[in-house]
Scaffold this active site. Sequence first.
Site, PDB file in Angstrom:
ATOM      1  N   GLU A 162       0.805  -1.234   0.000  1.00 47.23           N
ATOM      2  CA  GLU A 162       0.000   0.000   0.000  1.00 47.23           C
ATOM      3  C   GLU A 162       0.834   1.278   0.000  1.00 47.23           C
ATOM      4  O   GLU A 162       0.634   2.183   0.819  1.00 47.23           O
ATOM      5  CB  GLU A 162      -0.974   0.006   1.182  1.00 47.23           C
ATOM      6  CG  GLU A 162      -2.055  -1.040   1.029  1.00 47.23           C
ATOM      7  CD  GLU A 162      -3.273  -0.822   1.912  1.00 47.23           C
ATOM      8  OE1 GLU A 162      -3.270   0.113   2.729  1.00 47.23           O
ATOM      9  OE2 GLU A 162      -4.242  -1.586   1.769  1.00 47.23           O
ATOM     10  N   GLU A 366      -5.389  -8.468   0.447  1.00 49.81           N
ATOM     11  CA  GLU A 366      -6.219  -8.089   1.599  1.00 49.81           C
ATOM     12  C   GLU A 366      -7.635  -7.818   1.136  1.00 49.81           C
ATOM     13  O   GLU A 366      -7.852  -7.251   0.057  1.00 49.81           O
ATOM     14  CB  GLU A 366      -5.687  -6.812   2.290  1.00 49.81           C
ATOM     15  CG  GLU A 366      -4.385  -6.998   3.019  1.00 49.81           C
ATOM     16  CD  GLU A 366      -3.910  -5.724   3.720  1.00 49.81           C
ATOM     17  OE1 GLU A 366      -4.760  -4.915   4.164  1.00 49.81           O
ATOM     18  OE2 GLU A 366      -2.681  -5.546   3.812  1.00 49.81           O
TER      19      GLU A 366
HETATM   20  C1  BGP Z   1      -4.636  -1.941   5.013  1.00 47.37           C
HETATM   21  C2  BGP Z   1      -3.306  -2.252   5.591  1.00 47.37           C
HETATM   22  C3  BGP Z   1      -3.300  -3.235   6.708  1.00 47.37           C
HETATM   23  C4  BGP Z   1      -4.532  -3.240   7.565  1.00 47.37           C
HETATM   24  C5  BGP Z   1      -5.813  -3.008   6.790  1.00 47.37           C
HETATM   25  C6  BGP Z   1      -7.015  -2.718   7.638  1.00 47.37           C
HETATM   26  O1  BGP Z   1      -4.634  -0.631   4.572  1.00 47.37           O
HETATM   27  O2  BGP Z   1      -2.423  -2.748   4.606  1.00 47.37           O
HETATM   28  O3  BGP Z   1      -2.113  -3.063   7.414  1.00 47.37           O
HETATM   29  O4  BGP Z   1      -4.402  -2.518   8.725  1.00 47.37           O
HETATM   30  O5  BGP Z   1      -5.698  -1.967   5.873  1.00 47.37           O
HETATM   31  O6  BGP Z   1      -6.982  -1.372   8.017  1.00 47.37           O
HETATM   32  P1  BGP Z   1      -7.300  -0.901   9.468  1.00 47.37           P
HETATM   33  O7  BGP Z   1      -6.383  -1.644  10.361  1.00 47.37           O
HETATM   34  O8  BGP Z   1      -7.045   0.548   9.470  1.00 47.37           O
HETATM   35  O9  BGP Z   1      -8.725  -1.229   9.699  1.00 47.37           O
END
Ligand code: BGP
Length: 465
Positions: A162, A366
Site C-alpha cells: 500500500e 487483503e
Molecule cells: C490496510 C493495511 C493493513 C490493515 C488493513 C485494515 O490498509 O495494509 O495493514 O491494517 O488496511 O486497516 P485498518 O487496520 O485501518 O482497519
Amino acid sequence: QLTPFPPGFLWGASTSAYQVEGAWDEDGKGPSVIDARASYPEGTSDYTVASDHYHRFRDDVALFAELGLKAYRFSVSWSRVIPDGDGEVNPEGLQFYVDLVDELRAAGIEPIVTMYHFDLPQALQEKGGWSSRATIDAFERYARVLLDALGQKVTYWLTINEQNMMVMHGAALGILPPGTEDPQREVHQQNHHMLLAQARVMRLVHDVAPQAKVGPAPNVACVYPASPDPADVVAAEDFSAIRNWLYLDVAVRGRYNTLAWAYLTEKGWAPQIEDGDLQVLAAAEPNFIAFNYYASHTVAAPRGDGTDVGGTGDQHIVTGDADVYRPAENPHLKKNAFGWEIDPVGFRTTFRQISDRYGLPLLVTENGLGAYDTLTEDGRVHDDYRIDYLAQHIEQMQQAITDGVDVLGYCPWSAVDLVSTHQGVRKRYGFVYVDRDETDLRSLARYRKDSFTWYQSVIRANGLS
Ligand code: BGP
C-alpha cells in the site's frame, strides 16, 4: 454459469509484521517508525506485544493448517532483519522468518512474503527516510538479504504494501520526516523514490531468484461518479488516476500516467526525476499484481465554494481536493461499523479494470471486515456479518474469473486478530480471535470464530458451495 476456481487456487489469509508479531525489541530487533510513534490516539494500542505471533508462530501455523490455508501472506520486519536498516544483518531476526517459512512449507502452506509493510527502520527515517535516495539502496540491499536467505524457499514476493496509502496518509503512517515544509511535494518525491526502490527490487528478484515471482501490492478502490453529470465522471476518472493508476502504471508500465502527471504538475508536486530513473522503472517487469481491496469511493466534481475538502482523515474515507473532486455519499451502499462502504460488486469491477489495463494475473492480498467481535462463554465468536462480507466478495471474485480475469489467489485480512493500523485492537478482522483488548493483554489465547469453520469449508470445496 460460473467458472469454477482453478485447481491450486491460493486460498490464503494475511497479516503484517508490526501488527501481529509483538516482540518489538527482542532478539536484536531495531525500532521501526511504528515503534517510534510518540503517542497513540485514545482507544488504540501500541504494537509492543500485538498478537504475540513472534512467540506463538508454530501454534498459529498449526491453526492455519487446520483452517486448510493454501497460502499465508505475511510481511518481514525490515528492522528485525537489519536493525538500523542499512548496517549489519541480525541473524536471529532473519532466522525467525526462515523458521516461519519452513514451518509453513512443512504444513503445505505457500508463503507469500511482503518485504515492507509500513514499518520503515527508524534509523533510516532519521536519515531522511524515503526523502533520501540512500533509502533506495538500503531497500535493495535488504531485499538481497531476504532473497539470499529465502529466495529458494519462497515463490511469491510482494515489494511494498500500500505505497499509495502511505502517500495519501503520509503523516499518519509515519513516513514524513518531522518538520517537512511542503508535505505534499515531499510525499510525492518519496513516492518516486519508493517506485524506484520497488523497480530495482523486482529486477533483482528476476536476476537472483529467477524461479520466483514478484509484484507490487497497492490498495485499489473502485471509484464511482456521484451522478451521470459528465463533470462528476471527469472527477471520478481524475481521482482514480491519482489514487490507483498513478502507482500501478509506474509499477507495471514503467511510466506516470498523463492524468496523474498533469495533476501533480498543476499542484507543484511533481517529483524530480533524475537521469536513468525512467530506465530503472521500465526494467522492472512484475509477474503479477497484488492488490488490497476493502471499499469503493464515490466522488463528485468540486463545487468551488470552499467547502470541498472534506473527509475524516480515515485511511479509506476519501478526502477531497477542492480543485479536482469531493467525496460524495453512495445511496446504493451500506457501511461497516467504521464507515467504510461495503461493495462486493465494486470488487468485481476492480478485478476487471486492473486486468484489462495490465493483462497480468492478479492476487488479492487483503480484503475483509473490521468489526467489534464478542467472545461468547463457550469460546466462540458468532461473526456471521464477516461470513456475509467474505461470501459476497468471493462470489464477485468468481464472477470476475468467469469474466476471464486470471486470479491466482485470495488472502483475506486477517489470519488472526491483530492491531489495526489506526483503530486499535477491538477492530478485529481475523478468522481466529485473540484474547486481549487495548491495554489488557489477558491470555492472548486463540479461539476459532464461526468464520474459521466457514472458511475451512470454502477452502475444502475450492469455492462457495
Ligand atoms: C490496510 C493495511 C493493513 C490493515 C488493513 C485494515 O490498509 O495494509 O495493514 O491494517 O488496511 O486497516 P485498518 O487496520 O485501518 O482497519
